[in-house]
Design an enzyme around this catalytic site. Structure first.
Site, PDB file in Angstrom:
ATOM      1  N   ARG A  12       0.822  -1.210   0.000  1.00 59.62           N
ATOM      2  CA  ARG A  12       0.000   0.000   0.000  1.00 59.62           C
ATOM      3  C   ARG A  12       0.854   1.258   0.000  1.00 59.62           C
ATOM      4  O   ARG A  12       0.303   2.364  -0.029  1.00 59.62           O
ATOM      5  CB  ARG A  12      -0.874   0.005   1.259  1.00 59.62           C
ATOM      6  CG  ARG A  12      -2.325  -0.408   1.035  1.00 59.62           C
ATOM      7  CD  ARG A  12      -2.968  -0.426   2.396  1.00 59.62           C
ATOM      8  NE  ARG A  12      -4.390  -0.268   2.406  1.00 59.62           N
ATOM      9  CZ  ARG A  12      -5.247  -1.287   2.500  1.00 59.62           C
ATOM     10  NH1 ARG A  12      -4.822  -2.523   2.499  1.00 59.62           N
ATOM     11  NH2 ARG A  12      -6.544  -1.048   2.600  1.00 59.62           N
ATOM     12  N   ARG A  69     -22.156  -2.410   2.121  1.00 58.97           N
ATOM     13  CA  ARG A  69     -21.481  -3.494   2.845  1.00 58.97           C
ATOM     14  C   ARG A  69     -21.733  -3.333   4.355  1.00 58.97           C
ATOM     15  O   ARG A  69     -21.989  -4.297   5.053  1.00 58.97           O
ATOM     16  CB  ARG A  69     -19.975  -3.464   2.544  1.00 58.97           C
ATOM     17  CG  ARG A  69     -19.182  -4.529   3.286  1.00 58.97           C
ATOM     18  CD  ARG A  69     -17.819  -4.763   2.658  1.00 58.97           C
ATOM     19  NE  ARG A  69     -16.864  -3.704   2.967  1.00 58.97           N
ATOM     20  CZ  ARG A  69     -15.648  -3.609   2.423  1.00 58.97           C
ATOM     21  NH1 ARG A  69     -15.245  -4.477   1.533  1.00 58.97           N
ATOM     22  NH2 ARG A  69     -14.842  -2.634   2.753  1.00 58.97           N
ATOM     23  N   ARG A 129     -17.750  -3.719   9.860  1.00 63.89           N
ATOM     24  CA  ARG A 129     -16.379  -3.323  10.175  1.00 63.89           C
ATOM     25  C   ARG A 129     -16.392  -1.904  10.711  1.00 63.89           C
ATOM     26  O   ARG A 129     -17.050  -1.038  10.155  1.00 63.89           O
ATOM     27  CB  ARG A 129     -15.534  -3.386   8.893  1.00 63.89           C
ATOM     28  CG  ARG A 129     -15.154  -4.788   8.496  1.00 63.89           C
ATOM     29  CD  ARG A 129     -14.525  -4.830   7.133  1.00 63.89           C
ATOM     30  NE  ARG A 129     -13.464  -3.840   6.922  1.00 63.89           N
ATOM     31  CZ  ARG A 129     -12.698  -3.813   5.844  1.00 63.89           C
ATOM     32  NH1 ARG A 129     -12.846  -4.722   4.907  1.00 63.89           N
ATOM     33  NH2 ARG A 129     -11.772  -2.905   5.706  1.00 63.89           N
ATOM     34  N   ARG A 160      -9.974   6.832   4.123  1.00 64.53           N
ATOM     35  CA  ARG A 160      -9.234   5.728   3.486  1.00 64.53           C
ATOM     36  C   ARG A 160      -9.022   6.001   1.992  1.00 64.53           C
ATOM     37  O   ARG A 160      -7.983   5.646   1.430  1.00 64.53           O
ATOM     38  CB  ARG A 160      -9.985   4.397   3.703  1.00 64.53           C
ATOM     39  CG  ARG A 160      -9.880   3.913   5.160  1.00 64.53           C
ATOM     40  CD  ARG A 160     -10.945   2.900   5.497  1.00 64.53           C
ATOM     41  NE  ARG A 160     -10.798   1.664   4.768  1.00 64.53           N
ATOM     42  CZ  ARG A 160     -11.796   0.834   4.475  1.00 64.53           C
ATOM     43  NH1 ARG A 160     -13.037   1.132   4.853  1.00 64.53           N
ATOM     44  NH2 ARG A 160     -11.574  -0.278   3.830  1.00 64.53           N
TER      45      ARG A 160
HETATM   46  P1  AMP Z   1      -8.387  -3.682   3.992  1.00 63.45           P
HETATM   47  O1  AMP Z   1      -9.120  -4.837   4.564  1.00 63.45           O
HETATM   48  O2  AMP Z   1      -7.350  -4.102   2.966  1.00 63.45           O
HETATM   49  O3  AMP Z   1      -9.290  -2.599   3.481  1.00 63.45           O
HETATM   50  O4  AMP Z   1      -7.538  -3.029   5.194  1.00 63.45           O
HETATM   51  C1  AMP Z   1      -8.188  -2.484   6.323  1.00 63.45           C
HETATM   52  C2  AMP Z   1      -7.203  -1.643   7.116  1.00 63.45           C
HETATM   53  O5  AMP Z   1      -6.099  -2.455   7.546  1.00 63.45           O
HETATM   54  C3  AMP Z   1      -6.550  -0.486   6.346  1.00 63.45           C
HETATM   55  O6  AMP Z   1      -7.367   0.672   6.314  1.00 63.45           O
HETATM   56  C4  AMP Z   1      -5.275  -0.280   7.148  1.00 63.45           C
HETATM   57  O7  AMP Z   1      -5.525   0.390   8.363  1.00 63.45           O
HETATM   58  C5  AMP Z   1      -4.879  -1.710   7.506  1.00 63.45           C
HETATM   59  N1  AMP Z   1      -4.016  -2.311   6.459  1.00 63.45           N
HETATM   60  C6  AMP Z   1      -4.306  -3.394   5.665  1.00 63.45           C
HETATM   61  N2  AMP Z   1      -3.297  -3.645   4.814  1.00 63.45           N
HETATM   62  C7  AMP Z   1      -2.354  -2.696   5.066  1.00 63.45           C
HETATM   63  C8  AMP Z   1      -1.078  -2.414   4.497  1.00 63.45           C
HETATM   64  N3  AMP Z   1      -0.575  -3.126   3.488  1.00 63.45           N
HETATM   65  N4  AMP Z   1      -0.382  -1.361   5.024  1.00 63.45           N
HETATM   66  C9  AMP Z   1      -0.861  -0.637   6.039  1.00 63.45           C
HETATM   67  N5  AMP Z   1      -2.056  -0.832   6.599  1.00 63.45           N
HETATM   68  C10 AMP Z   1      -2.808  -1.854   6.120  1.00 63.45           C
END
Ligand code: AMP
Length: 189
Positions: free
Chosen positions: A88, A127, A135, A146
């Protein structure tokens, strides 16, 4: 097959990853899912990540790089993997490049799932409504945060992987099956 799914929150990375693991018989590696499990299990890593995730910020590169490096060593990742939500940041992409060099393997493609911001807000609101255990980061205010974080820290990866010759872009606004077909075509290309 070693893939990265890249795209803003709500673009359909998780949905497509679940379809592709069936099609290719390789695991999905979602840093978001691993972090949410750590929160549920109340591990020290989960406790440290929770507040950051709830406000829509990124967890530190050191934590997520550690998660991925460990996970990639597992036996089920030998035939390949689908990375969903990692990398990311440019620093994470550079760390991943080093991990893959270390393991002597290469990425096949980075699939960018493009999506329109208003549609993403609509999808994430849906969702949140549909899932019994919503969530904490699926609300409009945190989503907008985000999306901003994506624009500032993750979108530069599009140029990074284009430079490496790995980038394939698909339209995430199409119905799910069409997006899957576009991804499969992009990989075969
Ligand atoms: P996601 O399920 O991929 O939308 O991730 C949910 C949250 O987890 C994100 O908003 C971040 O806070 C954290 N997160 C997930 N993957 C990463 C990553 N590669 N780097 C940093 N934070 C992450």
């Amino acid at each position: 097959m070693r893939l990265i799914l890249l795209g803003p929150p709500g673009a359909g990375k998780g949905t497509q990853a679940k379809i592709l693991i069936e099609a290719f018989g390789i695991p999905q590696l979602s840093t978001g899912d691993i972090l949410r499990s750590a929160i549920a299990a109340k591990t020290p890593m989960g406790l440290a990540a929770k507040e950051v995730m709830d406000r829509g910020d990124l967890v530190s590169d050191a934590i997520v790089n550690g998660i991925v490096s460990e996970r990639l060593d597992a036996e089920d990742c030998k035939p390949g993997f689908i990375l969903d939500g990692f990398p990311r940041t440019i620093a994470q992409a550079e760390a991943l490049d080093m991990m893959l060099i270390d393991k002597g393997v290469k990425l096949d493609a980075v699939i960018e799932i493009k999506a329109d911001a208003d549609e993403l807000v609509r999808r994430v609101n849906q969702r949140a409504k549909e899932s019994g255990t919503a969530r904490p980061d699926d609300n409009e205010e945190v989503l907008r945060k985000r999306l901003n974080v994506y624009k500032e820290q993750t979108a530069p990866l599009v140029a990074y992987y284009a430079e490496e010759g790995l980038l394939r872009t698909v339209d995430g606004m199409e119905p799910v099956e069409q997006v899957t077909a576009a991804i499969k075509a992009a990989i075969a290309h």
